[in-house]
Design a protein around this motif. Structure first.
Motif, PDB file in Angstrom:
ATOM      1  N   ARG A  29      64.006  42.046  42.157  1.00 32.73           N
ATOM      2  CA  ARG A  29      62.963  41.031  42.330  1.00 32.73           C
ATOM      3  C   ARG A  29      61.727  41.462  41.561  1.00 32.73           C
ATOM      4  O   ARG A  29      61.190  42.544  41.774  1.00 32.73           O
ATOM      5  N   TYR A  30      61.293  40.622  40.647  1.00 32.56           N
ATOM      6  CA  TYR A  30      60.132  40.898  39.802  1.00 32.56           C
ATOM      7  C   TYR A  30      58.978  40.007  40.233  1.00 32.56           C
ATOM      8  O   TYR A  30      59.147  38.793  40.341  1.00 32.56           O
ATOM      9  N   TYR A  31      57.824  40.619  40.451  1.00 31.77           N
ATOM     10  CA  TYR A  31      56.604  39.852  40.713  1.00 31.77           C
ATOM     11  C   TYR A  31      55.581  40.209  39.654  1.00 31.77           C
ATOM     12  O   TYR A  31      55.271  41.393  39.475  1.00 31.77           O
ATOM     13  N   ILE A  32      55.067  39.205  38.989  1.00 31.64           N
ATOM     14  CA  ILE A  32      53.989  39.417  38.017  1.00 31.64           C
ATOM     15  C   ILE A  32      52.776  38.675  38.564  1.00 31.64           C
ATOM     16  O   ILE A  32      52.822  37.457  38.754  1.00 31.64           O
ATOM     17  N   ILE A  33      51.722  39.409  38.875  1.00 32.66           N
ATOM     18  CA  ILE A  33      50.559  38.809  39.510  1.00 32.66           C
ATOM     19  C   ILE A  33      49.339  39.052  38.635  1.00 32.66           C
ATOM     20  O   ILE A  33      48.992  40.198  38.343  1.00 32.66           O
ATOM     21  N   SER A  34      48.703  37.970  38.223  1.00 31.67           N
ATOM     22  CA  SER A  34      47.501  38.098  37.394  1.00 31.67           C
ATOM     23  C   SER A  34      46.383  38.722  38.211  1.00 31.67           C
ATOM     24  O   SER A  34      46.131  38.318  39.346  1.00 31.67           O
ATOM     25  N   SER A  35      45.702  39.728  37.673  1.00 30.36           N
ATOM     26  CA  SER A  35      44.561  40.283  38.407  1.00 30.36           C
ATOM     27  C   SER A  35      43.255  40.018  37.674  1.00 30.36           C
ATOM     28  O   SER A  35      42.185  40.119  38.257  1.00 30.36           O
ATOM     29  N   SER A  36      43.304  39.683  36.414  1.00 30.98           N
ATOM     30  CA  SER A  36      42.156  39.172  35.674  1.00 30.98           C
ATOM     31  C   SER A  36      42.715  38.546  34.396  1.00 30.98           C
ATOM     32  O   SER A  36      43.934  38.509  34.218  1.00 30.98           O
ATOM     33  N   LYS A  37      41.830  38.088  33.532  1.00 29.54           N
ATOM     34  CA  LYS A  37      42.297  37.390  32.333  1.00 29.54           C
ATOM     35  C   LYS A  37      43.264  38.265  31.521  1.00 29.54           C
ATOM     36  O   LYS A  37      44.224  37.776  30.942  1.00 29.54           O
TER      37      LYS A  37
END
Ligand code: YK8
Length: 177
Positions: free
Chosen positions: A111-119
């Motif tokens: 399971r892959y999660y890619i979460i933006s934390s800033s631009k």
């Protein structure tokens, strides 16, 4: 599941998704390094529930004389509809190795999660589980588990290293990286 990768990268979430889940030159290079050959990618396609799916086929190289040298594999990926372009991506992948001993007993779920934390930053998390389709004998099960964890750990450690290199390349020289 076990958490194999959990790190912030100086790459946008969209870029990370592109690197890992398109036919990017990054993933092609990485497959070369891992001696994953004969890769064929199918395009993402929306299914009835609104998720997107694609499948990959390839041959993995195994460096274990007890197991064999190669195995074909199929990876089925689902991009969940809760994903938000550039913000948040959730991809689940099931990896079936067709030519290893006891291959009809198990598969691997990543399971892959890619979460933006800033631009320009994102967090990548990868969880892995070895799943059983039928219950093997205890000794066989521990054999499968042991061999799977070590192979998976190796793979994601190297993925992390290669992503850090990609990050360094993309962010050097300033500009619009
Ligand atoms: C994907 C998990 C198990 C498998 C392997 C099986 C040995 C069987 C042992 C007994 C060879 C790219 C692995 C590591 C092959 C590679 C798989 C990869 C790294 C029963 C004798 C392939 C991620 C992935 C997931 C699972 C890995 C397999 O993107 O030990």
């Amino acid at each position: 599941g076990r958490l194999y990768l959990n790190r912030v990268f100086h790459l946008s979430a969209g870029k990370m998704f592109e690197l890992l889940f398109s036919e990017s030159s990054f993933i092609r290079r990485f497959m070369n390094v891992r001696k994953i050959t004969n890769a064929s990618f199918n395009a993402w396609q929306k299914d009835a529930s609104g998720n997107r799916k694609r499948s990959l086929n390839y041959t993995i190289t195994i460096s274990n004389p007890l197991i064999g040298k190669f195995s074909t594999a199929t990876e089925n990926q689902t991009l969940y509809k809760e994903s938000r372009e550039g913000q948040y991506y959730h991809v689940e992948s099931e990896v079936y190795t067709h030519d290893v001993p006891y291959h009809d007993y198990f598969y691997t779920q990543n399971r892959y999660y890619i979460i933006s934390s800033s631009k320009r930053k994102c967090r990548l998390r990868v969880y892995t589980d070895v799943k059983y389709k039928k219950q093997p004998w205890g000794l066989v099960k521990s054999f499968i588990t042991k061999n799977s964890w070590s192979g998976i750990q190796d793979y994601f450690r190297q993925l992390e290293t290669e992503l850090l290199e990609e990050e360094a390349e993309m962010n050097q020289g300033g500009g619009d990286s």
